[in-house]
Design a protein around this motif. Structure first.
Motif, mmCIF file in Angstrom:
data_model
loop_
_atom_site.group_PDB
_atom_site.id
_atom_site.type_symbol
_atom_site.label_atom_id
_atom_site.label_comp_id
_atom_site.label_asym_id
_atom_site.label_seq_id
_atom_site.Cartn_x
_atom_site.Cartn_y
_atom_site.Cartn_z
ATOM 1 N N ALA A 85 59.796 -1.352 74.006
ATOM 2 C CA ALA A 85 58.367 -1.183 73.725
ATOM 3 C C ALA A 85 58.205 -0.517 72.371
ATOM 4 C CB ALA A 85 57.697 -0.363 74.821
ATOM 5 N N VAL A 86 57.338 -1.064 71.540
ATOM 6 C CA VAL A 86 57.157 -0.578 70.174
ATOM 7 C C VAL A 86 55.681 -0.327 69.930
ATOM 8 C CG1 VAL A 86 57.446 -1.097 67.728
ATOM 9 C CG2 VAL A 86 59.159 -1.860 69.372
ATOM 10 N N ARG A 87 55.354 0.869 69.437
ATOM 11 C CA ARG A 87 53.994 1.190 68.985
ATOM 12 C C ARG A 87 54.019 1.237 67.460
ATOM 13 N NH1 ARG A 87 50.910 5.703 67.951
ATOM 14 N NH2 ARG A 87 52.656 7.096 68.433
ATOM 15 N N PHE A 88 53.130 0.526 66.806
ATOM 16 C CA PHE A 88 53.208 0.352 65.359
ATOM 17 C C PHE A 88 51.817 0.422 64.733
ATOM 18 C CE2 PHE A 88 52.568 -3.684 67.384
ATOM 19 C CZ PHE A 88 51.680 -4.373 66.580
ATOM 20 N N ASP A 89 51.795 0.443 63.393
ATOM 21 C CA ASP A 89 50.558 0.459 62.623
ATOM 22 C C ASP A 89 50.301 -0.942 62.094
ATOM 23 O OD1 ASP A 89 48.395 0.883 61.036
ATOM 24 O OD2 ASP A 89 49.313 2.360 59.710
ATOM 25 N N PRO A 90 49.322 -1.658 62.635
ATOM 26 C CA PRO A 90 49.095 -3.049 62.198
ATOM 27 C C PRO A 90 48.644 -3.162 60.746
ATOM 28 C CG PRO A 90 47.323 -2.294 63.634
ATOM 29 C CD PRO A 90 48.372 -1.226 63.657
ATOM 30 N N LYS A 91 48.120 -2.072 60.165
ATOM 31 C CA LYS A 91 47.715 -2.137 58.761
ATOM 32 C C LYS A 91 48.923 -2.216 57.842
ATOM 33 C CE LYS A 91 43.401 0.422 59.481
ATOM 34 N NZ LYS A 91 42.601 1.609 59.096
ATOM 35 N N MET A 116 61.377 -17.412 68.420
ATOM 36 C CA MET A 116 62.165 -16.212 68.656
ATOM 37 C C MET A 116 63.393 -16.572 69.489
ATOM 38 S SD MET A 116 60.364 -14.035 67.040
ATOM 39 C CE MET A 116 58.709 -13.948 66.351
ATOM 40 N N SER A 117 64.558 -16.469 68.892
ATOM 41 C CA SER A 117 65.777 -16.905 69.567
ATOM 42 C C SER A 117 66.509 -15.780 70.281
ATOM 43 C CB SER A 117 66.720 -17.557 68.556
ATOM 44 O OG SER A 117 67.013 -16.654 67.490
ATOM 45 N N HIS A 118 66.180 -14.530 69.981
ATOM 46 C CA HIS A 118 66.926 -13.419 70.576
ATOM 47 C C HIS A 118 66.066 -12.508 71.449
ATOM 48 C CE1 HIS A 118 70.309 -14.463 68.015
ATOM 49 N NE2 HIS A 118 69.510 -14.440 66.962
ATOM 50 N N ILE A 119 64.751 -12.644 71.411
ATOM 51 C CA ILE A 119 63.872 -11.781 72.200
ATOM 52 C C ILE A 119 62.885 -12.636 72.981
ATOM 53 C CG2 ILE A 119 64.066 -9.855 70.589
ATOM 54 C CD1 ILE A 119 61.304 -10.579 69.513
ATOM 55 N N GLN A 120 62.359 -12.046 74.049
ATOM 56 C CA GLN A 120 61.309 -12.665 74.858
ATOM 57 C C GLN A 120 60.112 -11.720 74.866
ATOM 58 O OE1 GLN A 120 63.026 -13.294 78.706
ATOM 59 N NE2 GLN A 120 64.547 -14.778 77.973
ATOM 60 N N VAL A 121 58.961 -12.215 74.451
ATOM 61 C CA VAL A 121 57.768 -11.378 74.346
ATOM 62 C C VAL A 121 57.166 -11.181 75.726
ATOM 63 C CG1 VAL A 121 55.509 -11.099 73.269
ATOM 64 C CG2 VAL A 121 57.368 -12.215 72.005
ATOM 65 N N ALA A 122 57.047 -9.927 76.157
ATOM 66 C CA ALA A 122 56.435 -9.617 77.451
ATOM 67 C C ALA A 122 54.922 -9.490 77.318
ATOM 68 C CB ALA A 122 57.028 -8.332 78.024
ATOM 69 N N HIS A 123 54.445 -8.742 76.346
ATOM 70 C CA HIS A 123 53.022 -8.659 76.064
ATOM 71 C C HIS A 123 52.834 -8.123 74.652
ATOM 72 C CE1 HIS A 123 53.634 -4.453 77.585
ATOM 73 N NE2 HIS A 123 52.915 -4.204 76.520
ATOM 74 N N THR A 124 51.676 -8.433 74.086
ATOM 75 C CA THR A 124 51.353 -7.989 72.725
ATOM 76 C C THR A 124 49.929 -7.461 72.699
ATOM 77 O OG1 THR A 124 52.806 -9.702 71.814
ATOM 78 C CG2 THR A 124 51.260 -8.658 70.303
ATOM 79 N N LEU A 125 49.768 -6.223 72.217
ATOM 80 C CA LEU A 125 48.456 -5.630 72.004
ATOM 81 C C LEU A 125 48.263 -5.380 70.510
ATOM 82 C CD1 LEU A 125 48.496 -3.055 74.952
ATOM 83 C CD2 LEU A 125 47.545 -5.352 74.937
ATOM 84 N N ARG A 126 47.148 -4.779 70.162
ATOM 85 C CA ARG A 126 46.859 -4.602 68.733
ATOM 86 C C ARG A 126 47.837 -3.629 68.093
ATOM 87 N NH1 ARG A 126 43.621 -1.271 65.462
ATOM 88 N NH2 ARG A 126 42.864 -2.351 63.588
ATOM 89 N N ARG A 127 48.178 -2.566 68.789
ATOM 90 C CA ARG A 127 49.069 -1.553 68.224
ATOM 91 C C ARG A 127 50.354 -1.385 69.020
ATOM 92 N NH1 ARG A 127 46.713 1.841 64.481
ATOM 93 N NH2 ARG A 127 44.472 1.539 64.145
ATOM 94 N N ARG A 128 50.569 -2.190 70.018
ATOM 95 C CA ARG A 128 51.744 -2.020 70.864
ATOM 96 C C ARG A 128 52.202 -3.369 71.379
ATOM 97 N NH1 ARG A 128 53.103 -1.265 76.262
ATOM 98 N NH2 ARG A 128 54.705 0.318 76.671
ATOM 99 N N LEU A 129 53.515 -3.515 71.486
ATOM 100 C CA LEU A 129 54.076 -4.736 72.058
ATOM 101 C C LEU A 129 55.350 -4.389 72.814
ATOM 102 C CD1 LEU A 129 56.727 -5.649 70.135
ATOM 103 C CD2 LEU A 129 54.887 -6.299 68.592
ATOM 104 N N ARG A 130 55.709 -5.265 73.735
ATOM 105 C CA ARG A 130 56.936 -5.076 74.508
ATOM 106 C C ARG A 130 57.681 -6.399 74.569
ATOM 107 N NH1 ARG A 130 59.087 -5.014 79.813
ATOM 108 N NH2 ARG A 130 57.208 -5.971 80.694
ATOM 109 N N VAL A 131 59.000 -6.306 74.344
ATOM 110 C CA VAL A 131 59.849 -7.495 74.360
ATOM 111 C C VAL A 131 61.066 -7.231 75.237
ATOM 112 C CG1 VAL A 131 59.110 -8.204 72.042
ATOM 113 C CG2 VAL A 131 61.155 -6.797 72.321
ATOM 114 N N ILE A 132 61.718 -8.302 75.627
ATOM 115 C CA ILE A 132 62.961 -8.250 76.385
ATOM 116 C C ILE A 132 64.069 -8.833 75.514
ATOM 117 C CG2 ILE A 132 64.157 -8.905 78.502
ATOM 118 C CD1 ILE A 132 61.822 -7.075 78.980
#
Length: 389
Positions: free
Chosen positions: A54-60, A1-17
């Motif tokens: 912060a993004v909440r998404f549908d993993p399916k 990932m060249s433009h974002i930094q991953v702060a944390h990743t969950l099953r349905r939610r993730l946050r990046v910088i």
């Protein structure tokens, strides 16, 4: 990932910088709008000060690693886009008073319209902060500018700003909203009635020039008549080097219509009149349904406005004078007689009575009011008469 930094990743939610967009509220807002259009993304929240996303998404529908690649690509494209040219300097005097101005905004068709107006206003050096609410169709600005200047800035973007300070102005806005619903219904029904035969003919793909002329005759009033507001707003936005959904509709319908007219004149058989008519009709139908839903809320507001009396009895030079509520000044002494509605909020200065405040509190029992007690505009006076300030 060249433009974002991953702060944390969950099953349905993730946050990046997104370091390249730190402090750039406009570009982060654009990134949020683009991400919300994806079917797998349920919610997006941004914090411009730290470039957090912060993004909440549908993993399916879309796995987390695909979401991260999507974020990296979109964020990189936005960060690498050229910056707009700086706005011409505006002379702002230090002695100009900073005030708050609120207006009603007509012509917004989606949340992107509100975001566009808000970002454009926040670029103005004379404005300290601007907030545009799509749900209530209002804009509130704090800065060194008056209402005519604010209305001119919003008007330059293709929207119309109207004052909403007085009772009559608010009633006028509600009536205009009802007129918008009727106009949207007329445009939608007219466009759909004309588009239906065009789409049937287009699906049949006739080679007879007569049918092609019929398609042209039915499509023209749809695109250039019912769909004219799309083109008017797109032109105004283009002059300000901005765009919204109306721009996309104008480009899509205009391209299909223009290509079909050129093909008709050249004697070719590949026409797309049904596409142009269908785009305009479906969008107009959707906007009519949206305006109708908003109109129901407007009817509720109108019923509340009807609770406030249009006139009040004021004492001036020891004489009782009936004046419009909009002409009252702070400090005026009003007379409220038995059975009348309280014209405005205030405090009792003389007399004793009971008020029906059920419209505000829901309590059916009357409330006793005497000197020093506050009263609420729209409540019904009981058997007593009193004076209020």
């Amino acid at each position: 990932m060249s433009h974002i930094q991953v702060a944390h990743t969950l099953r349905r939610r993730l946050r990046v910088i997104v370091p390249a967009l730190k402090g750039e509220a406009e570009r982060l807002c654009l990134l949020e709008i683009l991400l919300r259009k994806h079917a797998a993304i349920r919610e997006v929240r941004v914090v411009p000060a730290i470039a957090s996303l912060a993004v909440r998404f549908d993993p399916k529908q879309l796995p987390a690693d695909h979401i991260l690649r999507l974020l990296d690509t979109v964020a990189g494209n936005i960060a690498g886009a050229p910056r707009p040219a700086p706005a011409p300097p505006v002379t702002v005097r230090d002695d100009d008073a900073v005030g708050e101005v609120s207006v009603a905004v007509e012509g917004m068709t989606c949340a992107s319209c509100a975001a566009l107006i808000q970002m454009s206003l926040n670029r103005d050096p004379a404005i300290r902060s601007a907030s545009v609410n799509y749900a209530t169709a209002t804009a509130t600005v704090v800065g060194r500018l008056d209402r005519p200047a604010l209305e001119a800035r919003i008007g330059a973007l293709g929207y119309e700003a109207r004052p909403m300070d007085t009772l009559s102005q608010r009633r006028l806005i509600v009536e205009r909203e009802r007129a918008h619903v009727r106009e949207a219904k007329r445009r939608a029904i007219g466009a759909c009635l004309l588009s239906l035969p065009v789409m049937v003919i287009g699906m049949a793909m006739p080679r007879s020039k007569l049918w092609h002329v019929v398609e042209f005759a039915l499509t023209t009033p749809v695109v250039l008549g019912a769909g004219r507001p799309f083109f008017d707003r797109a032109i105004k936005l283009a002059r300000n080097r901005t765009a919204n959904m109306d721009t996309l509709i104008a480009l899509g319908a205009g391209s299909a219509y223009g290509h079909s007219v050129a093909s008709l004149l050249a004697g070719r058989h590949h026409l797309y009149f049904e596409a142009a008519a269908g785009i305009v009709s479906f969008v107009l139908l959707g906007r009519w349904l949206e305006e109708r839903a908003k109109g129901k809320a407007g009817d509720a507001i109108r019923r509340l406005l009807d609770l406030q009396p249009p006139t009040a009895t004021v004492i001036r030079d020891e004489v009782e004078v009936v004046v419009p509520v909009d002409d009252l000044d702070v400090g005026d002494i009003l007379v409220v007689r038995p059975g009348e509605r309280v014209p405005v909020d205030g405090a009792v200065v003389g007399g004793l009575t009971t008020l029906d405040e059920s419209m505000v509190t829901g309590e059916s029992m009357p409330v006793v009011k005497g000197p020093g007690d506050g009263v609420i505009g729209g409540c019904i006076n009981g058997a007593g008469s009193f004076r209020m300030r």
